[in-house]
Scaffold this motif. Structure first.
Motif, short mmCIF file in Angstrom:
data_model
loop_
_atom_site.label_atom_id
_atom_site.label_comp_id
_atom_site.label_asym_id
_atom_site.label_seq_id
_atom_site.Cartn_x
_atom_site.Cartn_y
_atom_site.Cartn_z
N LYS A 34 0.67 -1.40 0.25
CA LYS A 34 -0.48 -0.09 0.16
C LYS A 34 1.27 1.14 -0.05
CE LYS A 34 -3.29 -2.25 1.92
NZ LYS A 34 -4.28 -2.36 3.77
N MET A 35 0.40 1.94 -0.78
CA MET A 35 0.53 3.36 -0.96
C MET A 35 0.14 4.43 -0.21
SD MET A 35 2.93 5.55 -4.07
CE MET A 35 4.47 4.02 -4.39
N ARG A 36 1.17 5.39 0.66
CA ARG A 36 0.54 6.60 0.78
C ARG A 36 1.38 7.28 0.51
NH1 ARG A 36 -1.57 5.49 6.95
NH2 ARG A 36 -3.34 4.24 6.20
N TYR A 47 3.85 -0.04 2.02
CA TYR A 47 4.23 -0.33 3.33
C TYR A 47 3.29 -1.65 2.91
CZ TYR A 47 -0.15 1.46 4.55
OH TYR A 47 -1.75 1.64 4.69
N PHE A 48 4.39 -2.99 3.43
CA PHE A 48 3.71 -4.44 3.53
C PHE A 48 3.62 -5.43 4.78
CE2 PHE A 48 7.09 -4.11 1.04
CZ PHE A 48 7.65 -6.19 1.60
N VAL A 73 8.64 -0.87 5.67
CA VAL A 73 7.81 0.67 5.08
C VAL A 73 9.57 0.61 4.38
CG1 VAL A 73 7.86 2.62 5.86
CG2 VAL A 73 7.21 1.16 7.12
N ILE A 74 8.79 1.36 3.00
CA ILE A 74 10.06 1.56 1.98
C ILE A 74 9.30 3.11 1.94
CG2 ILE A 74 10.61 1.68 0.02
CD1 ILE A 74 9.85 -1.29 0.20
N SER A 80 9.76 2.22 -3.73
CA SER A 80 7.82 1.99 -3.72
C SER A 80 7.86 1.62 -4.50
CB SER A 80 7.92 3.70 -3.28
OG SER A 80 8.01 3.70 -1.28
N GLN A 81 7.68 1.94 -6.16
CA GLN A 81 7.57 1.85 -7.51
C GLN A 81 7.95 0.49 -8.12
OE1 GLN A 81 8.55 4.90 -9.89
NE2 GLN A 81 8.06 6.75 -9.14
#
Length: 90
Positions: A34-36, A47-48, A73-74, A80-81
């Motif tokens: 999931k990206m925020r 994060y995952f 957490v990245i 992230s991509q």
């Protein structure tokens, strides 16, 4: 899908980074990443959950599989991509 999280500094590491530990986790992703985005879209965090297994034989000779969950957490936008494209649940 088994994934490997690996971070290795280059051969020339500054003296200030001697306190950083290298960790390699091999396991299964528990959910899709999931990206925020924060700061009006200028910063993103992905994060995952990641499950790793500790397999050992107890005193009675039984094989025990003990899972341990890690929250990954990245903070890096490029990583992230990559995680969004490659990490899948399972």
């Amino acid at each position: 899908m088994s994934i490997a999280i690996r971070w290795c500094p280059g051969p020339f590491v500054a003296k200030a980074s001697r306190g950083i530990n290298k960790v390699i986790l091999l396991g299964n992703a528990g959910a899709e990443p999931k990206m925020r985005t924060y700061n009006d879209g200028t910063a993103s965090v992905t994060y995952f959950p990641l499950a790793t297994n500790q397999i050992y034989t107890n005193k009675s000779g039984e094989r025990v599989n003990k899972p341990q969950w890690h929250n990954i957490v990245i903070y890096n936008d490029n990583l992230s991509q990559v995680a969004q494209k490659t990490v899948k649940k399972g």
